[in-house]
Design a protein around this motif. Structure first.
Motif, short mmCIF file in Angstrom:
data_model
loop_
_atom_site.label_atom_id
_atom_site.label_comp_id
_atom_site.label_asym_id
_atom_site.label_seq_id
_atom_site.Cartn_x
_atom_site.Cartn_y
_atom_site.Cartn_z
N ALA A 215 1.03 -1.23 0.26
CA ALA A 215 -0.28 -0.40 0.10
C ALA A 215 1.03 0.69 -0.25
CB ALA A 215 -1.11 -0.05 0.91
N LEU A 216 1.95 1.20 0.85
CA LEU A 216 2.68 2.30 0.62
C LEU A 216 3.20 2.56 -0.93
CD1 LEU A 216 4.30 1.62 4.62
CD2 LEU A 216 2.54 3.88 3.27
N ARG A 217 4.20 1.46 -0.87
CA ARG A 217 4.51 1.73 -1.94
C ARG A 217 3.20 2.48 -3.18
NH1 ARG A 217 5.30 3.14 -6.56
NH2 ARG A 217 7.55 2.39 -7.44
N ILE A 218 2.58 2.17 -3.58
CA ILE A 218 1.47 2.67 -4.18
C ILE A 218 0.86 3.74 -4.05
CG2 ILE A 218 -1.24 2.32 -5.21
CD1 ILE A 218 -1.07 -0.75 -4.89
N LEU A 219 1.16 4.28 -2.81
CA LEU A 219 0.38 5.57 -2.59
C LEU A 219 1.78 6.68 -2.34
CD1 LEU A 219 -1.82 5.09 1.06
CD2 LEU A 219 -2.93 5.36 -2.06
N CYS A 220 2.76 6.04 -1.94
CA CYS A 220 3.95 6.75 -2.01
C CYS A 220 4.61 7.74 -3.57
CB CYS A 220 5.51 6.27 -1.39
SG CYS A 220 4.48 6.46 0.39
N GLY A 221 4.25 6.46 -4.56
CA GLY A 221 4.73 6.52 -6.23
C GLY A 221 3.92 7.63 -6.72
N ALA A 222 2.41 7.02 -6.24
CA ALA A 222 1.10 8.49 -6.65
C ALA A 222 1.98 9.49 -6.50
CB ALA A 222 -0.49 7.97 -6.27
N GLY A 223 2.19 10.37 -5.17
CA GLY A 223 2.42 11.36 -4.28
C GLY A 223 3.87 12.19 -5.02
N ALA A 224 4.74 10.64 -5.01
CA ALA A 224 5.78 11.34 -6.28
C ALA A 224 5.55 11.94 -7.33
CB ALA A 224 7.00 10.08 -5.51
N GLY A 225 4.82 10.95 -8.36
CA GLY A 225 4.46 11.68 -9.33
C GLY A 225 3.88 12.83 -9.54
N TRP A 226 3.14 12.95 -8.33
CA TRP A 226 2.26 14.33 -8.26
C TRP A 226 2.90 15.46 -7.62
CZ3 TRP A 226 1.21 17.42 -5.13
CH2 TRP A 226 0.49 18.73 -5.13
N LEU A 227 3.92 14.98 -7.56
CA LEU A 227 5.19 16.19 -7.17
C LEU A 227 6.18 16.98 -8.28
CD1 LEU A 227 5.98 18.49 -4.46
CD2 LEU A 227 7.44 15.64 -3.84
N ILE A 228 6.49 15.76 -8.35
CA ILE A 228 7.47 15.77 -9.74
C ILE A 228 7.03 16.51 -11.12
CG2 ILE A 228 9.75 14.85 -11.03
CD1 ILE A 228 9.50 15.10 -7.97
N GLY A 229 6.18 15.62 -11.21
CA GLY A 229 4.59 16.51 -12.14
C GLY A 229 4.40 18.06 -11.75
N HIS A 230 3.99 18.24 -10.66
CA HIS A 230 4.46 19.54 -10.53
C HIS A 230 5.52 20.71 -10.31
CE1 HIS A 230 1.93 23.52 -9.14
NE2 HIS A 230 2.38 23.40 -7.92
N LEU A 231 5.83 20.61 -9.84
CA LEU A 231 7.44 20.91 -9.75
C LEU A 231 8.02 20.83 -11.08
CD1 LEU A 231 9.58 19.57 -6.98
CD2 LEU A 231 8.15 21.75 -6.64
N LEU A 232 8.11 20.25 -12.48
CA LEU A 232 8.15 19.77 -13.79
C LEU A 232 7.95 20.61 -14.37
CD1 LEU A 232 10.00 16.38 -13.94
CD2 LEU A 232 11.55 19.33 -13.30
N ASP A 233 6.87 21.08 -13.53
CA ASP A 233 5.51 21.82 -14.79
C ASP A 233 5.64 20.91 -16.10
OD1 ASP A 233 3.59 23.93 -15.22
OD2 ASP A 233 5.20 24.90 -16.73
N LEU A 234 4.84 19.17 -15.81
CA LEU A 234 4.32 19.00 -17.23
C LEU A 234 2.92 18.97 -17.07
CD1 LEU A 234 5.94 15.65 -16.10
CD2 LEU A 234 6.31 17.16 -17.30
N SER A 235 2.84 19.07 -18.35
CA SER A 235 1.54 19.34 -19.07
C SER A 235 0.31 18.43 -18.03
CB SER A 235 1.24 18.69 -20.52
OG SER A 235 1.35 17.59 -21.00
N PRO A 236 -1.21 18.86 -18.03
CA PRO A 236 -1.55 17.72 -17.69
C PRO A 236 -1.97 17.30 -18.38
CG PRO A 236 -3.00 19.66 -18.15
CD PRO A 236 -1.90 20.47 -18.86
N LEU A 237 -2.31 15.92 -18.83
CA LEU A 237 -1.87 14.64 -19.38
C LEU A 237 -0.67 14.41 -19.22
CD1 LEU A 237 -2.56 12.04 -21.23
CD2 LEU A 237 -2.16 13.12 -23.81
N ALA A 238 0.65 15.04 -19.04
CA ALA A 238 2.15 14.02 -19.28
C ALA A 238 1.97 14.15 -17.43
CB ALA A 238 3.05 14.76 -18.98
N GLN A 239 1.41 14.76 -16.75
CA GLN A 239 1.19 15.33 -14.88
C GLN A 239 0.89 13.40 -14.76
OE1 GLN A 239 1.06 17.99 -12.59
NE2 GLN A 239 0.86 17.09 -11.22
N ALA A 240 -0.46 13.62 -15.41
CA ALA A 240 -1.52 11.84 -15.18
C ALA A 240 -0.94 11.07 -15.36
CB ALA A 240 -2.76 12.49 -15.84
N VAL A 241 0.37 10.68 -16.46
CA VAL A 241 0.76 9.49 -16.49
C VAL A 241 1.43 9.35 -16.20
CG1 VAL A 241 1.84 8.58 -18.25
CG2 VAL A 241 -0.57 9.45 -18.93
#
Length: 295
Positions: A215-241
């Motif tokens: 559970a921690l692997r999935i939740l932490c992965g989702a959180g890390a993806g959202w954080l890094i996508g936000h910091l790198l200013d990815l497009s909405p599609l790229a951040q979702a993927v």
């Protein structure tokens, strides 16, 4: 949506269940032989077959590749912290957190959820992670200790060949494409059957920790993806993927590497299966959140 996700994920459980039932019925299974066959023949053909047929935009590839590297570093750090907190061997937990199942689960789900453009971005993530998994991942798990042997391994050679085919827009001869497609098609089923074989020997105490860490692997992965996508200013599609791929369960390859290195394969199998089971619940909820952001 739930029906489509079930159609993608159910084969993972069904095929692993076949391996589980096979051993429980008293049949013999040559785990070490099968693991070597998959790693040295099935996997290289699977990589070459999949990547040689994929078109990836260079700019989008670069953005997603950078995001993949940063997310992986963050997940590796989380794995180190958890391994110390829970008194586990970091060589068991860190690879499981570094390398999620972005191939046979992440790619189909990305295609269904985000279409062809989303699939292209997911392939860029998968390619970067594949390179890391079959170099750093094998070293961390103990499946391979020699850099020289690693660099001339069939999987790394196939990755290099796939990159050349992709960058120069080449096409494999039909006879070669058919051959690698045929051999590559054996990799995933054999991996999952071997996983089921190991599950037959899991002790009960592994399951509770497997559920927690899965559970921690999935939740932490989702959180890390959202954080890094936000910091790198990815497009909405790229951040979702990025969020979706980062939140995939532990990859089956981690188990094969653990078998090859004889490093707690039952515990790794528990992480793989528990995180996969939990993904049935978490991924649909994640998609309910992500889909409106790209429309």
């Amino acid at each position: 949506m739930l029906a489509e996700l079930f159609a993608v994920m159910a084969p993972v459980l069904i095929v692993a269940g076949i391996g589980y039932a096979w051993v429980r019925s008293g049949q013999a299974y040559p785990t070490d032989f099968v693991a070597r066959l998959v790693l040295n023949i099935g996997t290289p053909c699977l990589v070459l077959s999949a990547l040689s047929r994929t078109e990836v935009d260079p700019q989008a590839f670069g953005q997603m590749a950078l995001a993949c590297v940063v997310v992986s570093l963050l997940m590796g750090l989380i794995g180190v912290v958890l391994s110390r907190t829970m008194a586990m061997d970091w060589k068991v937990l860190v690879p499981a957190y570094l390398f999620p199942n972005t191939g046979n689960m992440g790619l189909p789900i990305s295609l269904y959820a985000f279409g062809e453009q989303g699939l292209a971005l997911a392939v860029a993530f998968f390619l970067m992670l594949s390179v890391a998994q079959f170099t750093l991942g094998m070293l961390l798990s103990g499946a391979e200790r020699s850099w020289r042997k690693l660099l001339i391994s069939p999987t790394i050679i196939s990755l290099g060949a796939a990159l050349v085919v992709m960058l120069f827009d080449l096409e494999l001869p039909r006879w070669l494409a058919n051959t690698v497609n045929l051999l590559g098609g054996t990799a995933i089923p054999m991996m999952l059957i071997t996983l089921g074989v190991s599950l037959a020997s899991i002790r009960v105490q592994h399951l509770g920790r497997g559920m927690l860490l899965g559970a921690l692997r999935i939740l932490c992965g989702a959180g890390a993806g959202w954080l890094i996508g936000h910091l790198l200013d990815l497009s909405p599609l790229a951040q979702a993927v990025l969020v979706l791929q980062s939140a995939m369960p532990v990859a089956v390859f981690n188990y094969l590497f653990a078998v090859r290195a004889n490093r707690s394969p039952e515990e790794v199998a528990s992480l793989v299966m528990c995180s996969t089971l939990l993904s049935f619940v978490v991924l649909p909820l994640l998609l309910v959140w992500l889909l409106p952001t790209v429309r």
